[in-house]
Design a protein around this motif. Structure first.
Motif, short mmCIF file in Angstrom:
data_model
loop_
_atom_site.label_atom_id
_atom_site.label_comp_id
_atom_site.label_asym_id
_atom_site.label_seq_id
_atom_site.Cartn_x
_atom_site.Cartn_y
_atom_site.Cartn_z
N ALA A 111 19.96 23.38 7.00
CA ALA A 111 20.94 24.30 7.58
C ALA A 111 21.97 24.72 6.56
O ALA A 111 22.09 24.12 5.48
CB ALA A 111 21.63 23.62 8.77
N THR A 112 22.72 25.76 6.92
CA THR A 112 23.89 26.19 6.15
C THR A 112 25.06 26.32 7.12
O THR A 112 24.87 26.45 8.33
CB THR A 112 23.66 27.55 5.46
N MET A 113 26.28 26.30 6.58
CA MET A 113 27.48 26.51 7.38
C MET A 113 28.33 27.57 6.69
O MET A 113 28.59 27.46 5.48
CB MET A 113 28.27 25.20 7.52
N ASP A 114 28.75 28.59 7.44
CA ASP A 114 29.55 29.64 6.81
C ASP A 114 31.04 29.28 6.86
O ASP A 114 31.43 28.22 7.35
CB ASP A 114 29.27 31.01 7.44
N ASP A 115 31.87 30.17 6.35
CA ASP A 115 33.30 29.89 6.24
C ASP A 115 33.98 29.73 7.59
O ASP A 115 35.05 29.12 7.69
CB ASP A 115 33.99 31.01 5.44
N GLU A 116 33.38 30.28 8.65
CA GLU A 116 33.96 30.15 9.99
C GLU A 116 33.44 28.92 10.72
O GLU A 116 33.86 28.65 11.85
CB GLU A 116 33.65 31.40 10.82
N GLY A 117 32.51 28.20 10.09
CA GLY A 117 31.96 27.00 10.72
C GLY A 117 30.67 27.23 11.49
O GLY A 117 30.13 26.29 12.09
N TYR A 118 30.16 28.46 11.50
CA TYR A 118 28.91 28.74 12.19
C TYR A 118 27.74 28.13 11.42
O TYR A 118 27.66 28.24 10.19
CB TYR A 118 28.68 30.24 12.36
N VAL A 119 26.86 27.47 12.15
CA VAL A 119 25.71 26.78 11.55
C VAL A 119 24.47 27.63 11.70
O VAL A 119 24.20 28.19 12.77
CB VAL A 119 25.51 25.40 12.22
N ASN A 120 23.70 27.71 10.64
CA ASN A 120 22.44 28.46 10.65
C ASN A 120 21.31 27.51 10.24
O ASN A 120 21.36 26.89 9.19
CB ASN A 120 22.52 29.64 9.66
N ILE A 121 20.32 27.37 11.11
CA ILE A 121 19.16 26.52 10.80
C ILE A 121 18.18 27.36 9.98
O ILE A 121 17.67 28.37 10.47
CB ILE A 121 18.49 26.00 12.08
N VAL A 122 17.92 26.95 8.76
CA VAL A 122 17.07 27.75 7.86
C VAL A 122 15.69 27.13 7.65
O VAL A 122 14.83 27.74 7.04
CB VAL A 122 17.77 27.96 6.50
N GLY A 123 15.51 25.94 8.11
CA GLY A 123 14.21 25.29 7.95
C GLY A 123 14.22 24.01 8.76
O GLY A 123 15.11 23.76 9.55
N ARG A 124 13.21 23.20 8.58
CA ARG A 124 13.16 21.93 9.29
C ARG A 124 12.33 20.94 8.49
O ARG A 124 11.73 21.29 7.48
CB ARG A 124 12.57 22.11 10.69
N SER A 125 12.32 19.73 8.94
CA SER A 125 11.56 18.70 8.25
C SER A 125 10.15 19.21 8.00
O SER A 125 9.55 19.86 8.85
CB SER A 125 11.53 17.41 9.07
N LYS A 126 9.63 18.92 6.82
CA LYS A 126 8.44 19.61 6.32
C LYS A 126 7.21 19.47 7.21
O LYS A 126 6.33 20.32 7.19
CB LYS A 126 8.11 19.11 4.91
N ASP A 127 7.15 18.44 7.99
CA ASP A 127 5.93 18.20 8.77
C ASP A 127 5.96 18.78 10.17
O ASP A 127 4.92 19.10 10.74
CB ASP A 127 5.65 16.70 8.89
N MET A 128 7.15 18.89 10.78
CA MET A 128 7.19 19.24 12.19
C MET A 128 6.69 20.65 12.47
O MET A 128 7.00 21.59 11.73
CB MET A 128 8.61 19.09 12.74
N VAL A 129 5.93 20.80 13.53
CA VAL A 129 5.43 22.09 13.98
C VAL A 129 6.03 22.36 15.36
O VAL A 129 6.07 21.46 16.21
CB VAL A 129 3.88 22.08 14.07
#
Length: 568
Positions: A442-460
């Motif tokens: 994930a990433t977090m922007d300057d306002e605190g909003y969280v963005n999920i950009v990926g996940r653990s490599k195995d999970m489908v």
């Protein structure tokens, strides 16, 4: 120590956390809104006010005590959505029994594992559903039950399970020898049973109250152990983000055996004196549209594929959805065009996005009803009240600066008690500071909003179901002709991802795709059966012998001519 420039955020500290048990909180809500409608189950044609629901909950709680069950004992529910499910959810909480959610898609190997892993003493099950024969699967596991008289059961394969009740329509339907009707169980209880109050005095809000199986990276699923405090507060704050009031009526087509249904749905509603509406036992888009119109629902939950099915239904334009206001879209990333259509065509201008995992009860971050559209689609909102989130370097554990990609970790009241009788895996998941390591990038922007950009490599994620390939691999290893197997997720426009298995067959043996699928049938859930099966001589590996799953995935994407952009 986190600084203002770090990817760290802490939620508000108001309103305060609820420190009651689920049963005590529910009883207090009943006194506030006794005559308001609490539950509408369309497919069963049942309606309950808060007072009526309380009476039936107390009746069932008394009946469960009458079986000799005591606080801390585990009781399973293996069913799609219905009245009996919510009665079990509330009745078990009333008397301190741990409700064990069993996925209706489970087959013999999975249900045997689940019941034995946590020592279920009693089970409530649907008898059948479409092509699934739940009674038949139990008899397959315990054929000796066929000769037993009614009463306590005894089985070599299911040594802990002493009582099985099948969900019936009172006075109708076939008998299932050795198994009792749920309606008869319910009739055996007394809503005024004095044991209810005396048992409630023994309970604490940090007692375990719910077990949910989450797919593990190795082996069969782990049992995430959740307390009253975990899920009651999470349901409350989810409802707060949706701005729920006593006037709201929430249509819940998502399954109750997931946190989405029982926490984001049932508990979000019940903590606000609103009304639960079940359109059907399992998702069917037409019944959702009919129910929203007929019951004047103000909220609707779903994963993106559900909303797409509703929007694209050929009769969509016939229905008046003007009462809709809010709801939650979760389970997988929401395409911006779908969100726009939901807001415009379904009148859901205040729809929210939620993110979490079973181990965190489940929601850690959520957008609110007034979050700007771009933030609502590109992020999963802000951290929930009384919780902390941070994004760390997975290698060093250091908190990363805002904007950097790392692993999302969650801390606070929502973090599970642990995995059931599995301290090693619990320590691997929850660190010494109390942070749950999600495995999501994930990433977090300057306002605190969280963005999920990926996940653990195995999970489908297939159609909202989380599947870890290792579980499928270990099952396929049981096939006598399989030497080695690797399972990956392949992008799919309908389900988000589909499973693909590459199999190395034992020397001198032959195996075909149908043989693999036949081996899986009836033993693992349908969504875990690989759609694509390929037989290969070897897997792509590094020089050190590590299998490169990404190369398997890339090869399948190229072979199938899949456009990655279409499935993003």
């Amino acid at each position: 120590m986190a600084t203002g420039s770090d990817s760290y955020a802490r939620g508000a500290d108001q309103p305060p956390l609820i420190e009651q048990t689920i049963g005590a909180f529910f009883d207090a809500m009943v006194e506030r809104v006794p005559e308001r409608e609490a539950l509408v189950v369309v497919h069963q044609q049942r309606r309950y006010t808060y007072r009526q629901l309380q009476t039936e909950v107390n009746r069932l709680a008394s009946a469960l005590l009458g079986l000799g069950l005591k606080p801390g004992d585990r009781v399973g529910i293996w069913s799609h959505n219905n009245t009996e499910w919510v009665l079990m959810q509330l009745a078990t909480a009333k008397v301190g029994l741990v409700l064990v959610n069993i996925n209706p898609a489970y087959r013999t190997a999975e249900v045997e594992y689940a019941l034995n892993k946590v020592g279920c003493a009693a089970l409530v099950t649907m008898p059948t559903f479409k092509t699934s024969d739940y009674i038949g699967m139990l008899r397959e596991l315990a054929p000796e039950w066929a000769g037993q008289a009614s009463g306590e059961l005894s089985s070599e394969k299911l040594p802990y399970l002493k009582h099985v009740f099948w969900i019936d329509v009172a006075g109708e339907g076939a008998e299932h020898s050795s198994f009792a009707r749920f309606s008869d169980l319910l009739k055996s209880g007394d809503p005024q049973d004095p044991r209810l109050a005396s048992t409630a005095r023994l309970l604490h809000n940090t007692d375990p109250i719910n077990l949910q199986f989450t797919s593990g990276t190795t082996g069969f699923p782990k049992g995430a152990t959740l307390t009253h405090r975990n899920i009651l507060n999470n349901g409350f704050f989810i409802g707060e983000a949706m701005k729920l009031t006593q006037e709201d009526r929430l249509c819940i087509p998502v399954p109750l055996y997931h946190c989405f249904g029982m926490v984001l749905g049932n508990l979000a509603v019940l903590t606000h004196g609103a009304c639960i509406v079940y359109p059907n036992d399992a998702f069917e888009p037409l019944s959702v549209l009919q129910t929203v119109q007929a019951e004047k629902c103000t909220g609707l939950h779903g994963v993106p594929t559900m909303f797409i099915a509703e929007l694209d239904h050929p009769r969509f334009a016939e229905f008046d959805l003007s009462t809709l206001r809010t709801g939650i879209m979760a389970g997988s990333p929401c395409p911006i065009e779908v969100m726009k259509r939901v807001q415009r065509d379904m009148n859901m201008g205040e729809v929210t996005i939620a993110y979490g995992m079973t181990e965190t009860s489940p929601v850690s971050c959520q957008s609110s009803t007034d979050t700007p559209l771009d933030k609502r689609v590109s992020t999963v909102g802000l951290v929930q009240p009384h919780l902390e989130v941070k994004i760390i370097d997975p290698e060093t554990g250091a908190t990363l600066p805002r904007g950097a990609t790392g692993e999302l970790c969650t801390k606070g009241y929502s973090v599970m008690q642990g995995y059931w009788e599995d301290p090693t895996r619990t320590r691997e998941a929850i660190d010494a500071e109390g942070y749950m390591h999600t495995g999501d990038l994930a990433t977090m922007d300057d306002e605190g909003y969280v963005n999920i950009v990926g996940r653990s490599k195995d999970m489908v994620i297939r159609g909202g179901e989380n599947v870890y390939p290792r579980e499928i691999e270990e099952f396929l290893y049981r096939h006598p002709q399989v030497q080695d197997v690797q399972v990956v997720g392949i992008p799919d426009t309908k389900f988000g991802e589909e499973l693909c298995a590459w199999i190395v067959v034992k020397p001198g043996q032959t195996l075909h795709e149908d043989g693999v699928r036949d081996f899986c049938k009836g033993k693992i859930a349908h969504y875990k059966v690989p759609r694509y099966i390929r037989f290969v001589e070897e897997f792509p590996m590094t020089v050190t012998g590590k299998i490169q799953k990404f190369k398997i995935r890339d090869a399948m994407v190229e072979e199938l001519g899949i456009s990655e952009q279409k499935t993003a």
